[in-house]
Motif scaffolding. Structure first.
Motif, PDB file in Angstrom:
ATOM      1  N   PRO A 114      40.953  24.800   4.922  1.00 21.19           N
ATOM      2  CA  PRO A 114      41.439  26.051   4.387  1.00 21.19           C
ATOM      3  C   PRO A 114      41.049  27.427   4.932  1.00 21.19           C
ATOM      4  N   PHE A 115      39.649  27.342   4.995  1.00 18.59           N
ATOM      5  CA  PHE A 115      38.944  28.670   5.383  1.00 18.59           C
ATOM      6  C   PHE A 115      39.405  28.814   6.667  1.00 18.59           C
ATOM      7  N   LEU A 116      39.646  28.115   7.809  1.00 18.99           N
ATOM      8  CA  LEU A 116      39.908  28.093   9.012  1.00 18.99           C
ATOM      9  C   LEU A 116      41.472  28.438   9.440  1.00 18.99           C
ATOM     10  N   TYR A 117      42.134  27.906   8.412  1.00 20.15           N
ATOM     11  CA  TYR A 117      43.601  28.123   8.399  1.00 20.15           C
ATOM     12  C   TYR A 117      44.025  29.713   7.916  1.00 20.15           C
ATOM     13  N   PHE A 118      43.290  30.242   6.915  1.00 25.27           N
ATOM     14  CA  PHE A 118      43.522  31.384   6.268  1.00 25.27           C
ATOM     15  C   PHE A 118      42.763  32.533   7.248  1.00 25.27           C
ATOM     16  N   ARG A 119      41.762  32.037   8.021  1.00 24.64           N
ATOM     17  CA  ARG A 119      41.271  33.037   8.888  1.00 24.64           C
ATOM     18  C   ARG A 119      41.976  33.187  10.189  1.00 24.64           C
ATOM     19  N   ILE A 120      42.906  32.049  10.737  1.00 26.51           N
ATOM     20  CA  ILE A 120      43.880  32.264  11.820  1.00 26.51           C
ATOM     21  C   ILE A 120      45.155  33.083  11.428  1.00 26.51           C
ATOM     22  N   LYS A 121      45.411  32.582  10.150  1.00 26.39           N
ATOM     23  CA  LYS A 121      46.600  33.367   9.617  1.00 26.39           C
ATOM     24  C   LYS A 121      46.342  34.799   9.414  1.00 26.39           C
ATOM     25  N   LYS A 122      45.445  35.300   9.039  1.00 25.29           N
ATOM     26  CA  LYS A 122      45.184  36.802   9.041  1.00 25.29           C
ATOM     27  C   LYS A 122      45.005  37.329  10.250  1.00 25.29           C
ATOM     28  N   ALA A 123      44.572  36.582  11.462  1.00 24.43           N
ATOM     29  CA  ALA A 123      44.415  37.143  12.705  1.00 24.43           C
ATOM     30  C   ALA A 123      45.696  37.064  13.395  1.00 24.43           C
ATOM     31  N   GLY A 124      46.569  36.406  12.920  1.00 24.07           N
ATOM     32  CA  GLY A 124      47.863  36.437  13.444  1.00 24.07           C
ATOM     33  C   GLY A 124      48.083  35.139  14.414  1.00 24.07           C
ATOM     34  N   GLY A 125      47.149  34.405  14.613  1.00 21.58           N
ATOM     35  CA  GLY A 125      47.086  33.388  15.918  1.00 21.58           C
ATOM     36  C   GLY A 125      46.015  32.908  16.140  1.00 21.58           C
ATOM     37  N   ASP A 126      45.836  31.737  16.757  1.00 19.39           N
ATOM     38  CA  ASP A 126      44.284  31.251  17.514  1.00 19.39           C
ATOM     39  C   ASP A 126      44.525  31.352  18.795  1.00 19.39           C
TER      40      ASP A 126
END
Length: 317
Positions: A131-143
């Motif tokens: 979840p930590f990585l998911y929300f970080r990527i979601k906030k950034a708009g993508g990976d």
């Protein structure tokens, strides 16, 4: 003149199409060869991990865990490909870890304290990190890792296959212990391993939180972090992850039998992956591209270890 112009355009178009076909062919070759290579490696690990292990439906539970690791990834890949999204890639990794260890415990009826604590430690780690990585990527708009590959079927499929192998290989010592026919009582070595795991887990969590707080400040958007644990290591989160998997291997060791002992290479695999294959190698290259000209960054690199936590070196006069 018009005919010559059209001729040049036709030649240019033909060359571009040829180059695109050649690139697509290369992607297919790389995707197929890489996927086959990791599957072959996983097959070799399954032979060692299944030795003297428990079985379910006449198949070693350790082997079932490998099937689940790749199966979950491939099922989720179908949706990811159709939607051309990578946003839940890390969540899929955590889900796979959880699925594999719940299956390992249930199919092996491994309800002894060692097996349950090992499985619980990995599930707790996966529940925190995914979840930590998911929300970080979601906030950034993508990976950004996927920008050039999510539209290429062979490369995108290869990436999901690699994640299946990552789950299986990093956790192979733990899976071997949980599915082993040998039951080992809790001993001093187990608690040493648990202490190592707790230390590594704490380091990873603290490092992630420190960097998240640093990035939350608008004035740090173009800066590199060099405070907290990041003053002692350029990649303390990776150091913590390597340490916690070493702790898992120490906890697993007394329960291993026969060829299962070979699964103790798991922490070395994590170290290799984090330093030579991806991890720090990719991040260091990106950091050098952004801040390589910055004297402060050069001083930081010189004073701070790449991975291991260590007091920063004092600049010499």
């Amino acid at each position: 003149m018009a005919g010559g112009h059209r001729g040049r355009r036709l030649v240019a178009t033909t060359v571009v199409r040829y180059q695109l076909r050649e690139r697509d062919m290369q992607q297919w070759i790389i995707g197929i060869v890489s996927s086959a290579a990791v599957l072959l490696l996983a097959w070799g690990v399954s032979i060692a991990g299944a030795d003297q292990g428990k079985q379910y439906a006449d198949v070693a539970v350790f082997v079932w865990c490998g099937i689940f690791a790749f199966g979950v990834q491939w099922l989720l890949f179908i949706h990811a490909w159709l939607a051309h999204t990578e946003k839940f890639f890390d969540l899929a990794g955590s889900l796979t870890y959880m699925t594999v260890f719940i299956a390992a415990v249930l199919l092996s009826a491994a309800y002894d304290p060692r097996s349950l604590i090992i499985a619980a430690a990995i599930i707790v780690w996966a529940l925190r990190l995914g979840p930590f990585l998911y929300f970080r990527i979601k906030k950034a708009g993508g990976d950004r890792r996927f920008h050039s590959i999510r539209n290429s079927f062979p490369t995108f499929f290869m990436t999901w296959t690699l994640q299946g192998s990552w789950v299986y290989l990093t956790s192979c010592a733990a899976l071997a212990a949980v599915t082993s026919s040998r039951t080992a009582e809790l001993d001093a070595l187990f608690f040493v391993g648990l202490g190592i795991w707790l230390f590594g887990f704490a380091i990873e969590v603290i490092a992630d939180r420190q960097k998240t707080a640093f990035r939350a400040e608008p004035e740090n958007a173009q800066r590199f972090i060099q405070s907290g644990l990041w003053a002692w290591s350029r990649h303390p989160n990776y150091f913590g992850e390597i340490v916690l998997w070493a702790g898992i291997a120490v906890m697993a060791y007394p329960a291993l039998a026969g060829w299962q002992i070979l699964t103790l290479f798991a922490p070395l695999w994590v170290l290799l992956q984090m330093t030579a294959i991806s991890g720090t190698r990719m991040l260091e290259a990106r950091a050098n591209k952004i801040w390589g000209h910055d004297p402060d960054y050069q001083a930081y690199k010189k004073a701070t270890p790449l991975l291991m936590l260590w007091p920063p070196r004092r600049p010499t006069a």
